[in-house]
Design a protein around this motif. Structure first.
Motif, PDB file in Angstrom:
ATOM      1  N   TYR A  63       0.839  -1.198   0.000  1.00  0.00           N
ATOM      2  CA  TYR A  63       0.000   0.000   0.000  1.00  0.00           C
ATOM      3  C   TYR A  63       0.873   1.247   0.000  1.00  0.00           C
ATOM      4  O   TYR A  63       0.530   2.256  -0.628  1.00  0.00           O
ATOM      5  CB  TYR A  63      -0.917  -0.006   1.219  1.00  0.00           C
ATOM      6  N   GLN A  64       1.994   1.189   0.712  1.00  0.00           N
ATOM      7  CA  GLN A  64       2.878   2.343   0.822  1.00  0.00           C
ATOM      8  C   GLN A  64       3.928   2.417  -0.277  1.00  0.00           C
ATOM      9  O   GLN A  64       4.477   3.495  -0.519  1.00  0.00           O
ATOM     10  CB  GLN A  64       3.568   2.331   2.196  1.00  0.00           C
ATOM     11  N   THR A  65       4.229   1.329  -0.925  1.00  0.00           N
ATOM     12  CA  THR A  65       5.355   1.312  -1.868  1.00  0.00           C
ATOM     13  C   THR A  65       4.941   1.117  -3.323  1.00  0.00           C
ATOM     14  O   THR A  65       5.772   1.275  -4.213  1.00  0.00           O
ATOM     15  CB  THR A  65       6.345   0.196  -1.490  1.00  0.00           C
ATOM     16  N   ALA A  66       3.683   0.793  -3.590  1.00  0.00           N
ATOM     17  CA  ALA A  66       3.239   0.579  -4.968  1.00  0.00           C
ATOM     18  C   ALA A  66       3.354   1.864  -5.773  1.00  0.00           C
ATOM     19  O   ALA A  66       3.227   2.976  -5.234  1.00  0.00           O
ATOM     20  CB  ALA A  66       1.801   0.076  -4.986  1.00  0.00           C
TER      21      ALA A  66
ATOM     22  N   GLN B 295       1.304   3.027  -7.763  1.00  0.00           N
ATOM     23  CA  GLN B 295      -0.016   3.619  -7.954  1.00  0.00           C
ATOM     24  C   GLN B 295      -0.760   3.620  -6.631  1.00  0.00           C
ATOM     25  O   GLN B 295      -0.614   2.708  -5.819  1.00  0.00           O
ATOM     26  CB  GLN B 295      -0.792   2.788  -8.987  1.00  0.00           C
ATOM     27  N   GLN B 296      -1.564   4.656  -6.410  1.00  0.00           N
ATOM     28  CA  GLN B 296      -2.364   4.728  -5.191  1.00  0.00           C
ATOM     29  C   GLN B 296      -3.402   3.609  -5.159  1.00  0.00           C
ATOM     30  O   GLN B 296      -4.127   3.384  -6.131  1.00  0.00           O
ATOM     31  CB  GLN B 296      -3.073   6.075  -5.105  1.00  0.00           C
ATOM     32  N   LEU B 297      -3.451   2.906  -4.049  1.00  0.00           N
ATOM     33  CA  LEU B 297      -4.407   1.828  -3.859  1.00  0.00           C
ATOM     34  C   LEU B 297      -5.441   2.231  -2.813  1.00  0.00           C
ATOM     35  O   LEU B 297      -5.223   3.164  -2.035  1.00  0.00           O
ATOM     36  CB  LEU B 297      -3.697   0.558  -3.398  1.00  0.00           C
ATOM     37  N   CYS B 298      -6.546   1.512  -2.800  1.00  0.00           N
ATOM     38  CA  CYS B 298      -7.546   1.621  -1.748  1.00  0.00           C
ATOM     39  C   CYS B 298      -7.644   0.282  -1.038  1.00  0.00           C
ATOM     40  O   CYS B 298      -7.570  -0.776  -1.680  1.00  0.00           O
ATOM     41  CB  CYS B 298      -8.918   1.976  -2.327  1.00  0.00           C
ATOM     42  N   ILE B 299      -7.815   0.322   0.253  1.00  0.00           N
ATOM     43  CA  ILE B 299      -8.019  -0.892   1.029  1.00  0.00           C
ATOM     44  C   ILE B 299      -9.513  -1.185   1.077  1.00  0.00           C
ATOM     45  O   ILE B 299     -10.326  -0.308   1.375  1.00  0.00           O
ATOM     46  CB  ILE B 299      -7.432  -0.729   2.433  1.00  0.00           C
ATOM     47  N   VAL B 300      -9.851  -2.419   0.758  1.00  0.00           N
ATOM     48  CA  VAL B 300     -11.240  -2.867   0.759  1.00  0.00           C
ATOM     49  C   VAL B 300     -11.441  -3.687   2.027  1.00  0.00           C
ATOM     50  O   VAL B 300     -10.933  -4.806   2.118  1.00  0.00           O
ATOM     51  CB  VAL B 300     -11.556  -3.699  -0.491  1.00  0.00           C
ATOM     52  N   PRO B 301     -12.154  -3.170   3.017  1.00  0.00           N
ATOM     53  CA  PRO B 301     -12.203  -3.832   4.335  1.00  0.00           C
ATOM     54  C   PRO B 301     -13.174  -5.013   4.387  1.00  0.00           C
ATOM     55  O   PRO B 301     -13.963  -5.150   5.324  1.00  0.00           O
ATOM     56  CB  PRO B 301     -12.631  -2.698   5.261  1.00  0.00           C
TER      57      PRO B 301
ATOM     58  N   SER C  31       9.848   2.402   3.445  1.00  0.00           N
ATOM     59  CA  SER C  31       8.916   3.120   2.582  1.00  0.00           C
ATOM     60  C   SER C  31       9.253   4.597   2.628  1.00  0.00           C
ATOM     61  O   SER C  31      10.015   5.051   3.484  1.00  0.00           O
ATOM     62  CB  SER C  31       7.469   2.890   3.030  1.00  0.00           C
ATOM     63  N   GLY C  32       8.672   5.352   1.698  1.00  0.00           N
ATOM     64  CA  GLY C  32       8.858   6.793   1.697  1.00  0.00           C
ATOM     65  C   GLY C  32       7.830   7.471   2.594  1.00  0.00           C
ATOM     66  O   GLY C  32       7.352   6.882   3.563  1.00  0.00           O
ATOM     67  N   GLU C  33       7.498   8.701   2.242  1.00  0.00           N
ATOM     68  CA  GLU C  33       6.467   9.409   2.999  1.00  0.00           C
ATOM     69  C   GLU C  33       5.176   8.608   2.958  1.00  0.00           C
ATOM     70  O   GLU C  33       4.784   8.097   1.914  1.00  0.00           O
ATOM     71  CB  GLU C  33       6.249  10.808   2.419  1.00  0.00           C
ATOM     72  N   LEU C  34       4.522   8.515   4.102  1.00  0.00           N
ATOM     73  CA  LEU C  34       3.369   7.628   4.213  1.00  0.00           C
ATOM     74  C   LEU C  34       2.150   8.197   3.510  1.00  0.00           C
ATOM     75  O   LEU C  34       1.812   9.376   3.657  1.00  0.00           O
ATOM     76  CB  LEU C  34       3.050   7.370   5.679  1.00  0.00           C
ATOM     77  N   ARG C  35       1.496   7.339   2.758  1.00  0.00           N
ATOM     78  CA  ARG C  35       0.205   7.678   2.189  1.00  0.00           C
ATOM     79  C   ARG C  35      -0.859   7.541   3.278  1.00  0.00           C
ATOM     80  O   ARG C  35      -0.837   6.591   4.052  1.00  0.00           O
ATOM     81  CB  ARG C  35      -0.131   6.727   1.038  1.00  0.00           C
ATOM     82  N   PRO C  36      -1.800   8.451   3.338  1.00  0.00           N
ATOM     83  CA  PRO C  36      -2.880   8.299   4.319  1.00  0.00           C
ATOM     84  C   PRO C  36      -3.769   7.109   3.952  1.00  0.00           C
ATOM     85  O   PRO C  36      -3.855   6.716   2.784  1.00  0.00           O
ATOM     86  CB  PRO C  36      -3.649   9.617   4.219  1.00  0.00           C
ATOM     87  N   LEU C  37      -4.405   6.558   4.948  1.00  0.00           N
ATOM     88  CA  LEU C  37      -5.279   5.424   4.744  1.00  0.00           C
ATOM     89  C   LEU C  37      -6.475   5.828   3.882  1.00  0.00           C
ATOM     90  O   LEU C  37      -7.152   6.796   4.168  1.00  0.00           O
ATOM     91  CB  LEU C  37      -5.771   4.897   6.095  1.00  0.00           C
ATOM     92  N   ARG C  38      -6.711   5.049   2.818  1.00  0.00           N
ATOM     93  CA  ARG C  38      -7.882   5.255   1.981  1.00  0.00           C
ATOM     94  C   ARG C  38      -8.672   3.960   1.938  1.00  0.00           C
ATOM     95  O   ARG C  38      -8.161   2.936   1.472  1.00  0.00           O
ATOM     96  CB  ARG C  38      -7.484   5.674   0.561  1.00  0.00           C
ATOM     97  N   LEU C  39      -9.893   3.994   2.433  1.00  0.00           N
ATOM     98  CA  LEU C  39     -10.775   2.837   2.399  1.00  0.00           C
ATOM     99  C   LEU C  39     -11.712   2.942   1.199  1.00  0.00           C
ATOM    100  O   LEU C  39     -12.245   4.029   0.894  1.00  0.00           O
ATOM    101  CB  LEU C  39     -11.587   2.736   3.680  1.00  0.00           C
ATOM    102  N   TYR C  40     -11.912   1.840   0.525  1.00  0.00           N
ATOM    103  CA  TYR C  40     -12.799   1.816  -0.634  1.00  0.00           C
ATOM    104  C   TYR C  40     -14.194   2.260  -0.231  1.00  0.00           C
ATOM    105  O   TYR C  40     -14.747   1.830   0.771  1.00  0.00           O
ATOM    106  CB  TYR C  40     -12.851   0.397  -1.201  1.00  0.00           C
TER     107      TYR C  40
END
Length: 263
Positions: free
Chosen positions: A54-57, A59-65, A252-261
Protein backbone atom coordinates in the motif's frame (compact mmCIF):
# COMPACT_ATOMS: atom_id res chain seq x y z
CA UNK A 1 -16.63 -10.64 -15.20
CA UNK A 2 -14.77 -9.40 -12.10
CA UNK A 3 -11.42 -11.02 -11.44
CA UNK A 4 -9.97 -11.74 -7.99
CA UNK A 5 -6.32 -12.38 -7.09
CA UNK A 6 -5.48 -14.53 -4.07
CA UNK A 7 -2.65 -16.53 -2.61
CA UNK A 8 -2.93 -20.30 -2.81
CA UNK A 9 -1.76 -20.84 0.78
CA UNK A 10 -3.97 -22.47 3.35
CA UNK A 11 -4.20 -19.16 5.22
CA UNK A 12 -6.30 -17.53 2.46
CA UNK A 13 -8.87 -20.32 2.19
CA UNK A 14 -11.38 -18.77 4.66
CA UNK A 15 -11.53 -15.66 2.45
CA UNK A 16 -11.95 -17.37 -0.92
CA UNK A 17 -13.26 -20.90 -0.38
CA UNK A 18 -16.28 -21.39 -2.63
CA UNK A 19 -15.37 -18.71 -5.17
CA UNK A 20 -13.97 -21.34 -7.53
CA UNK A 21 -17.54 -22.57 -8.02
CA UNK A 22 -19.02 -19.11 -8.66
CA UNK A 23 -19.47 -18.63 -12.43
CA UNK A 24 -19.88 -14.88 -12.03
CA UNK A 25 -16.25 -14.27 -10.93
CA UNK A 26 -12.80 -15.42 -11.98
CA UNK A 27 -10.14 -16.16 -9.37
CA UNK A 28 -6.39 -16.32 -9.98
CA UNK A 29 -3.85 -17.70 -7.51
CA UNK A 30 -0.24 -16.59 -7.08
CA UNK A 31 2.33 -15.82 -4.39
CA UNK A 32 1.75 -12.58 -2.42
CA UNK A 33 4.67 -10.70 -3.94
CA UNK A 34 3.35 -11.01 -7.51
CA UNK A 35 -0.33 -10.26 -6.92
CA UNK A 36 0.30 -6.52 -7.05
CA UNK A 37 1.48 -6.70 -10.67
CA UNK A 38 -1.74 -8.36 -11.74
CA UNK A 39 -3.77 -5.73 -9.94
CA UNK A 40 -1.93 -2.80 -11.50
CA UNK A 41 -1.91 -4.41 -14.95
CA UNK A 42 -5.69 -4.86 -14.70
CA UNK A 43 -5.63 -8.64 -14.99
CA UNK A 44 -7.41 -8.61 -11.61
CA UNK A 45 -9.83 -6.09 -10.13
CA UNK A 46 -9.19 -6.83 -6.47
CA UNK A 47 -6.46 -8.88 -4.78
CA UNK A 48 -5.09 -9.94 -1.41
CA UNK A 49 -2.10 -7.62 -1.31
CA UNK A 50 0.73 -7.49 1.26
CA UNK A 51 0.08 -4.41 3.38
CA UNK A 52 3.54 -2.93 2.78
CA UNK A 53 2.61 -2.61 -0.90
CA UNK A 54 0.00 0.00 0.00
CA UNK A 55 2.88 2.34 0.82
CA UNK A 56 5.35 1.31 -1.87
CA UNK A 57 3.24 0.58 -4.97
CA UNK A 58 3.73 2.89 -7.93
CA UNK A 59 -0.02 3.62 -7.95
CA UNK A 60 -2.36 4.73 -5.19
CA UNK A 61 -4.41 1.83 -3.86
CA UNK A 62 -7.55 1.62 -1.75
CA UNK A 63 -8.02 -0.89 1.03
CA UNK A 64 -11.24 -2.87 0.76
CA UNK A 65 -12.20 -3.83 4.33
CA UNK A 66 -13.96 -7.07 3.32
CA UNK A 67 -11.33 -9.30 4.87
CA UNK A 68 -7.66 -9.68 5.73
CA UNK A 69 -5.07 -12.22 6.80
CA UNK A 70 -3.81 -11.30 10.24
CA UNK A 71 -2.91 -12.56 13.68
CA UNK A 72 -3.11 -11.36 17.25
CA UNK A 73 0.03 -13.14 18.33
CA UNK A 74 1.69 -16.33 17.10
CA UNK A 75 1.14 -17.06 13.40
CA UNK A 76 2.85 -20.47 13.08
CA UNK A 77 3.74 -19.63 9.48
CA UNK A 78 5.87 -16.48 9.52
CA UNK A 79 8.98 -17.74 11.24
CA UNK A 80 12.71 -17.35 11.62
CA UNK A 81 14.75 -20.56 11.80
CA UNK A 82 18.21 -19.86 13.17
CA UNK A 83 21.56 -21.51 13.80
CA UNK A 84 22.51 -18.90 16.39
CA UNK A 85 20.69 -17.18 19.28
CA UNK A 86 18.10 -14.71 17.99
CA UNK A 87 19.96 -11.69 19.39
CA UNK A 88 23.09 -12.75 17.47
CA UNK A 89 21.43 -13.01 14.04
CA UNK A 90 23.01 -10.67 11.51
CA UNK A 91 22.43 -12.30 8.11
CA UNK A 92 19.09 -13.80 7.05
CA UNK A 93 18.05 -15.56 3.85
CA UNK A 94 14.50 -14.38 3.22
CA UNK A 95 11.59 -15.98 1.47
CA UNK A 96 10.63 -13.16 -0.88
CA UNK A 97 7.09 -14.41 -1.44
CA UNK A 98 5.84 -11.84 1.09
CA UNK A 99 7.30 -8.35 1.17
CA UNK A 100 5.31 -7.57 4.32
CA UNK A 101 7.03 -10.38 6.23
CA UNK A 102 10.46 -9.20 5.10
CA UNK A 103 9.65 -5.67 6.26
CA UNK A 104 8.31 -6.97 9.57
CA UNK A 105 11.53 -8.93 10.06
CA UNK A 106 13.54 -5.72 9.72
CA UNK A 107 11.24 -3.81 12.09
CA UNK A 108 11.45 -6.49 14.79
CA UNK A 109 15.23 -6.78 14.67
CA UNK A 110 15.79 -3.03 14.62
CA UNK A 111 13.34 -2.20 17.42
CA UNK A 112 13.90 -5.21 19.68
CA UNK A 113 17.55 -6.11 19.10
CA UNK A 114 18.99 -2.88 17.69
CA UNK A 115 20.18 -4.76 14.61
CA UNK A 116 20.14 -3.81 10.94
CA UNK A 117 20.12 -7.15 9.20
CA UNK A 118 21.90 -8.20 6.06
CA UNK A 119 19.30 -9.85 3.84
CA UNK A 120 19.80 -12.33 1.03
CA UNK A 121 17.04 -13.76 -1.17
CA UNK A 122 16.30 -17.42 -0.64
CA UNK A 123 16.74 -18.67 -4.18
CA UNK A 124 13.79 -20.57 -5.63
CA UNK A 125 16.22 -23.34 -6.47
CA UNK A 126 17.13 -23.67 -2.79
CA UNK A 127 15.18 -26.28 -0.89
CA UNK A 128 13.63 -24.43 2.08
CA UNK A 129 14.66 -27.21 4.44
CA UNK A 130 18.32 -26.72 3.52
CA UNK A 131 19.20 -23.02 3.94
CA UNK A 132 22.56 -21.70 2.72
CA UNK A 133 25.48 -22.30 5.07
CA UNK A 134 26.69 -18.68 4.93
CA UNK A 135 23.59 -17.21 6.64
CA UNK A 136 22.67 -17.21 10.32
CA UNK A 137 18.97 -17.80 9.77
CA UNK A 138 16.18 -18.16 7.24
CA UNK A 139 12.77 -16.50 7.11
CA UNK A 140 9.99 -18.70 5.72
CA UNK A 141 6.31 -17.96 5.25
CA UNK A 142 3.16 -19.88 4.48
CA UNK A 143 2.78 -23.60 3.93
CA UNK A 144 6.54 -24.07 3.55
CA UNK A 145 6.92 -23.54 7.30
CA UNK A 146 4.93 -26.72 7.88
CA UNK A 147 6.00 -28.94 5.00
CA UNK A 148 9.58 -27.78 4.33
CA UNK A 149 10.88 -26.26 7.58
CA UNK A 150 14.66 -26.38 8.08
CA UNK A 151 15.99 -28.40 10.98
CA UNK A 152 17.53 -25.48 12.81
CA UNK A 153 17.35 -25.37 16.60
CA UNK A 154 16.10 -21.81 17.28
CA UNK A 155 12.85 -20.26 16.06
CA UNK A 156 11.07 -16.92 16.29
CA UNK A 157 7.48 -16.29 15.24
CA UNK A 158 7.23 -12.75 13.87
CA UNK A 159 3.54 -12.34 14.69
CA UNK A 160 4.26 -13.14 18.31
CA UNK A 161 7.27 -10.80 18.32
CA UNK A 162 5.12 -7.95 16.95
CA UNK A 163 2.48 -8.55 19.62
CA UNK A 164 5.16 -8.49 22.31
CA UNK A 165 6.62 -5.27 20.88
CA UNK A 166 3.42 -3.28 20.33
CA UNK A 167 0.53 -5.08 22.02
CA UNK A 168 -1.35 -4.83 18.73
CA UNK A 169 -2.56 -7.34 16.14
CA UNK A 170 -0.71 -7.60 12.85
CA UNK A 171 -2.15 -7.62 9.33
CA UNK A 172 -0.11 -9.35 6.64
CA UNK A 173 -2.41 -8.85 3.66
CA UNK A 174 -5.80 -7.36 2.90
CA UNK A 175 -8.04 -6.84 -0.09
CA UNK A 176 -6.95 -3.86 -2.20
CA UNK A 177 -7.92 -2.26 -5.49
CA UNK A 178 -6.49 0.71 -7.42
CA UNK A 179 -8.01 4.05 -6.48
CA UNK A 180 -10.93 4.92 -8.71
CA UNK A 181 -11.82 1.38 -9.74
CA UNK A 182 -15.51 0.44 -9.47
CA UNK A 183 -15.98 -2.99 -7.87
CA UNK A 184 -19.76 -3.01 -7.89
CA UNK A 185 -21.10 -5.35 -5.20
CA UNK A 186 -17.89 -7.40 -5.01
CA UNK A 187 -16.80 -6.00 -1.59
CA UNK A 188 -20.14 -7.00 -0.06
CA UNK A 189 -19.94 -10.46 -1.65
CA UNK A 190 -16.41 -11.02 -0.32
CA UNK A 191 -17.46 -9.92 3.14
CA UNK A 192 -20.37 -12.39 3.10
CA UNK A 193 -18.04 -15.20 2.01
CA UNK A 194 -15.65 -14.37 4.87
CA UNK A 195 -18.45 -14.40 7.42
CA UNK A 196 -19.97 -17.62 6.09
CA UNK A 197 -16.63 -19.40 5.91
CA UNK A 198 -15.83 -18.25 9.44
CA UNK A 199 -18.51 -20.66 10.64
CA UNK A 200 -17.03 -23.54 8.61
CA UNK A 201 -13.32 -23.35 9.44
CA UNK A 202 -12.95 -27.01 10.45
CA UNK A 203 -14.52 -28.20 7.21
CA UNK A 204 -12.44 -25.76 5.15
CA UNK A 205 -9.25 -26.88 6.90
CA UNK A 206 -10.12 -30.53 6.27
CA UNK A 207 -10.61 -29.89 2.55
CA UNK A 208 -7.43 -27.88 2.06
CA UNK A 209 -5.00 -29.47 4.53
CA UNK A 210 -3.69 -32.35 2.41
CA UNK A 211 -3.29 -30.38 -0.86
CA UNK A 212 -1.31 -27.74 1.06
CA UNK A 213 0.84 -30.32 2.87
CA UNK A 214 -0.67 -29.87 6.34
CA UNK A 215 -1.79 -32.41 8.95
CA UNK A 216 -5.54 -31.90 9.28
CA UNK A 217 -5.57 -31.31 13.04
CA UNK A 218 -2.87 -28.65 12.78
CA UNK A 219 -4.67 -26.98 9.87
CA UNK A 220 -7.86 -26.71 11.92
CA UNK A 221 -6.00 -25.19 14.86
CA UNK A 222 -4.15 -22.80 12.55
CA UNK A 223 -7.23 -21.38 10.85
CA UNK A 224 -9.41 -21.25 13.96
CA UNK A 225 -6.95 -20.12 16.65
CA UNK A 226 -3.92 -18.45 15.11
CA UNK A 227 -5.32 -16.37 12.26
CA UNK A 228 -7.92 -13.63 12.02
CA UNK A 229 -9.74 -12.49 8.89
CA UNK A 230 -11.58 -9.28 9.77
CA UNK A 231 -10.17 -5.80 9.23
CA UNK A 232 -11.55 -3.82 12.15
CA UNK A 233 -10.34 -0.74 14.05
CA UNK A 234 -7.71 -2.65 16.07
CA UNK A 235 -6.25 -4.25 12.93
CA UNK A 236 -6.17 -0.91 11.10
CA UNK A 237 -4.42 0.68 14.09
CA UNK A 238 -1.79 -2.09 14.06
CA UNK A 239 -1.35 -1.73 10.31
CA UNK A 240 -0.80 2.01 10.54
CA UNK A 241 1.72 1.54 13.34
CA UNK A 242 3.59 -0.97 11.16
CA UNK A 243 3.71 1.59 8.35
CA UNK A 244 5.18 4.17 10.72
CA UNK A 245 7.94 1.76 11.73
CA UNK A 246 8.66 1.08 8.06
CA UNK A 247 8.88 4.81 7.33
CA UNK A 248 11.33 5.31 10.20
CA UNK A 249 13.55 2.52 8.82
CA UNK A 250 13.42 3.86 5.27
CA UNK A 251 11.58 0.80 3.97
CA UNK A 252 8.92 3.12 2.58
CA UNK A 253 8.86 6.79 1.70
CA UNK A 254 6.47 9.41 3.00
CA UNK A 255 3.37 7.63 4.21
CA UNK A 256 0.21 7.68 2.19
CA UNK A 257 -2.88 8.30 4.32
CA UNK A 258 -5.28 5.42 4.74
CA UNK A 259 -7.88 5.26 1.98
CA UNK A 260 -10.77 2.84 2.40
CA UNK A 261 -12.80 1.82 -0.63
CA UNK A 262 -16.10 3.65 -0.76
CA UNK A 263 -15.03 6.40 1.62
Amino acid sequence: MPSIGSVSYLNASPLVDGLEHDPSVRIEFDVPSTLLDGLLNRSTDIALIPVIDYQTARQQLCIVPSGAIGSDGETLTVRIFSRVPISEIRHVAVDGDSRTSVALLQVIFHDVYGTRLELSPLARTTRPGHPPEHVDAVLLIGDKVVNSAPRLPIQLDLGEAWKDLTGKPFVFATWMTPAGRDLGDLPERLDRIRRTNGEELAAIAARHAAPCGWPEDLAIRYLSRHLSYALGPAEIEGMEEFWRHCRELGISGELRPLRLYGS
